[in-house]
Design a protein around this motif. Structure first.
Motif, PDB file in Angstrom:
ATOM      1  N   PHE A 124      39.678  36.427  33.096  1.00  8.60           N
ATOM      2  CA  PHE A 124      40.184  35.497  34.104  1.00  8.60           C
ATOM      3  C   PHE A 124      39.104  35.158  35.124  1.00  8.60           C
ATOM      4  O   PHE A 124      38.992  34.018  35.564  1.00  8.60           O
ATOM      5  CB  PHE A 124      41.432  36.068  34.797  1.00  8.60           C
ATOM      6  CG  PHE A 124      42.692  35.847  34.015  1.00  8.60           C
ATOM      7  CD1 PHE A 124      43.574  34.847  34.358  1.00  8.60           C
ATOM      8  CD2 PHE A 124      42.990  36.642  32.927  1.00  8.60           C
ATOM      9  CE1 PHE A 124      44.733  34.619  33.628  1.00  8.60           C
ATOM     10  CE2 PHE A 124      44.143  36.434  32.182  1.00  8.60           C
ATOM     11  CZ  PHE A 124      45.021  35.419  32.535  1.00  8.60           C
ATOM     12  N   SER A 125      38.289  36.139  35.501  1.00 12.09           N
ATOM     13  CA  SER A 125      37.171  35.863  36.405  1.00 12.09           C
ATOM     14  C   SER A 125      36.176  34.920  35.751  1.00 12.09           C
ATOM     15  O   SER A 125      35.645  34.013  36.397  1.00 12.09           O
ATOM     16  CB  SER A 125      36.471  37.162  36.816  1.00 12.09           C
ATOM     17  OG  SER A 125      37.295  37.921  37.676  1.00 12.09           O
ATOM     18  N   ARG A 129      35.256  31.280  37.289  1.00 14.09           N
ATOM     19  CA  ARG A 129      33.933  31.285  37.924  1.00 14.09           C
ATOM     20  C   ARG A 129      33.431  29.859  38.161  1.00 14.09           C
ATOM     21  O   ARG A 129      33.446  29.030  37.275  1.00 14.09           O
ATOM     22  CB  ARG A 129      32.942  32.067  37.069  1.00 14.09           C
ATOM     23  CG  ARG A 129      31.676  32.416  37.818  1.00 14.09           C
ATOM     24  CD  ARG A 129      30.751  33.401  37.138  1.00 14.09           C
ATOM     25  NE  ARG A 129      31.279  34.388  36.216  1.00 14.09           N
ATOM     26  CZ  ARG A 129      31.927  35.499  36.561  1.00 14.09           C
ATOM     27  NH1 ARG A 129      32.181  35.768  37.823  1.00 14.09           N
ATOM     28  NH2 ARG A 129      32.346  36.341  35.640  1.00 14.09           N
ATOM     29  N   ASP A 130      33.010  29.613  39.392  1.00 16.70           N
ATOM     30  CA  ASP A 130      32.499  28.305  39.816  1.00 16.70           C
ATOM     31  C   ASP A 130      33.557  27.210  39.776  1.00 16.70           C
ATOM     32  O   ASP A 130      33.221  26.029  39.879  1.00 16.70           O
ATOM     33  CB  ASP A 130      31.268  27.894  38.998  1.00 16.70           C
ATOM     34  CG  ASP A 130      30.126  28.884  39.143  1.00 16.70           C
ATOM     35  OD1 ASP A 130      29.944  29.428  40.251  1.00 16.70           O
ATOM     36  OD2 ASP A 130      29.424  29.125  38.142  1.00 16.70           O
ATOM     37  N   ASN A 131      34.827  27.588  39.587  1.00 15.61           N
ATOM     38  CA  ASN A 131      35.913  26.616  39.592  1.00 15.61           C
ATOM     39  C   ASN A 131      36.832  26.797  40.795  1.00 15.61           C
ATOM     40  O   ASN A 131      37.346  25.819  41.323  1.00 15.61           O
ATOM     41  CB  ASN A 131      36.736  26.720  38.308  1.00 15.61           C
ATOM     42  CG  ASN A 131      35.961  26.286  37.103  1.00 15.61           C
ATOM     43  OD1 ASN A 131      35.366  25.219  37.093  1.00 15.61           O
ATOM     44  ND2 ASN A 131      35.937  27.115  36.081  1.00 15.61           N
ATOM     45  N   ILE A 132      37.071  28.053  41.185  1.00 17.55           N
ATOM     46  CA  ILE A 132      37.863  28.328  42.379  1.00 17.55           C
ATOM     47  C   ILE A 132      37.170  29.434  43.171  1.00 17.55           C
ATOM     48  O   ILE A 132      36.396  30.217  42.625  1.00 17.55           O
ATOM     49  CB  ILE A 132      39.329  28.730  42.061  1.00 17.55           C
ATOM     50  CG1 ILE A 132      39.414  30.118  41.434  1.00 17.55           C
ATOM     51  CG2 ILE A 132      40.003  27.696  41.180  1.00 17.55           C
ATOM     52  CD1 ILE A 132      40.844  30.631  41.287  1.00 17.55           C
ATOM     53  N   THR A 133      37.465  29.472  44.443  1.00 18.75           N
ATOM     54  CA  THR A 133      36.948  30.539  45.291  1.00 18.75           C
ATOM     55  C   THR A 133      37.742  31.808  45.011  1.00 18.75           C
ATOM     56  O   THR A 133      38.976  31.793  45.055  1.00 18.75           O
ATOM     57  CB  THR A 133      37.069  30.166  46.782  1.00 18.75           C
ATOM     58  OG1 THR A 133      36.316  28.976  47.001  1.00 18.75           O
ATOM     59  CG2 THR A 133      36.569  31.275  47.675  1.00 18.75           C
ATOM     60  N   VAL A 134      37.030  32.888  44.711  1.00 16.07           N
ATOM     61  CA  VAL A 134      37.665  34.185  44.482  1.00 16.07           C
ATOM     62  C   VAL A 134      37.057  35.172  45.467  1.00 16.07           C
ATOM     63  O   VAL A 134      35.851  35.385  45.471  1.00 16.07           O
ATOM     64  CB  VAL A 134      37.456  34.685  43.034  1.00 16.07           C
ATOM     65  CG1 VAL A 134      38.077  36.072  42.848  1.00 16.07           C
ATOM     66  CG2 VAL A 134      38.049  33.702  42.033  1.00 16.07           C
ATOM     67  N   GLU A 135      37.912  35.736  46.316  1.00 12.49           N
ATOM     68  CA  GLU A 135      37.483  36.763  47.270  1.00 12.49           C
ATOM     69  C   GLU A 135      37.898  38.120  46.727  1.00 12.49           C
ATOM     70  O   GLU A 135      39.043  38.310  46.337  1.00 12.49           O
ATOM     71  CB  GLU A 135      38.138  36.525  48.632  1.00 12.49           C
ATOM     72  CG  GLU A 135      37.774  37.542  49.666  1.00 12.49           C
ATOM     73  CD  GLU A 135      38.483  37.311  51.004  1.00 12.49           C
ATOM     74  OE1 GLU A 135      38.712  38.294  51.714  1.00 12.49           O
ATOM     75  OE2 GLU A 135      38.825  36.148  51.309  1.00 12.49           O
ATOM     76  N   LEU A 136      36.952  39.047  46.698  1.00 11.72           N
ATOM     77  CA  LEU A 136      37.217  40.395  46.194  1.00 11.72           C
ATOM     78  C   LEU A 136      37.265  41.371  47.347  1.00 11.72           C
ATOM     79  O   LEU A 136      36.333  41.405  48.162  1.00 11.72           O
ATOM     80  CB  LEU A 136      36.116  40.817  45.206  1.00 11.72           C
ATOM     81  CG  LEU A 136      35.912  39.909  43.998  1.00 11.72           C
ATOM     82  CD1 LEU A 136      34.670  40.325  43.229  1.00 11.72           C
ATOM     83  CD2 LEU A 136      37.132  39.919  43.102  1.00 11.72           C
TER      84      LEU A 136
END
Length: 142
Positions: A124-125, A129-136
């Motif tokens: 899923f990451s 990737r480079d499509n939505i902002t993902v904060e971890l």
């Protein structure tokens, strides 16, 4: 490429319809949240479904990395909470994701390393990737 598993799920009626999977117990109604102009009914919505799938897959990725690096912790208490935002700006609609990862009994450096490596291998990451902002985020024992 070797396909290990395929899931088939059909959505009927858009955001106000229903979803059903051919080979699982997924069979339920959808509803639109009030904040998006819907009635806020008792059905699920695409963001909840995406969040559930992403959280479960990311947790599995943490476990796989930990297993490959022989890092032991109570995997039954591992949790990943996905907060999926349905957002709008001048260019239209988009998603954002926050993943709050709780890995019991690991120190800060080990936990951060597991989360970063999981983000590299989680399907899923990779898809986001480079499509939505993902904060971890890493949540530690108090």
């Amino acid at each position: 490429m070797k396909t290990l598993y395929e899931a088939t799920t059909t959505a009927t009626g858009g955001r106000k319809g229903s979803v059903k999977s051919d080979n699982s117990p997924i069979d339920f109604n959808l509803s639109v949240p009030k904040s998006m102009g819907g009635d806020g009914g008792d059905g699920a919505n695409p963001e909840q479904l995406f969040g559930a799938a992403y959280a479960a897959c990311f947790g599995g990725a943490i476990q796989a990395v930990a297993d490959s690096e022989k890092i032991e912790f109570n995997q039954e208490d591992l949790s990943v909470t996905a907060i999926i935002g349905f957002c709008k700006d001048d260019d239209g609609f988009f998603l954002k994701a926050t993943l709050d990862c709780y890995i019991p009994g690991v120190d800060l450096k080990t936990g951060e390393d597991l989360v970063e490596k999981a983000h590299e291998v989680c399907p899923f990451s990779k898809a986001t990737r480079d499509n939505i902002t993902v904060e971890l985020n890493l949540l530690l024992d108090e």
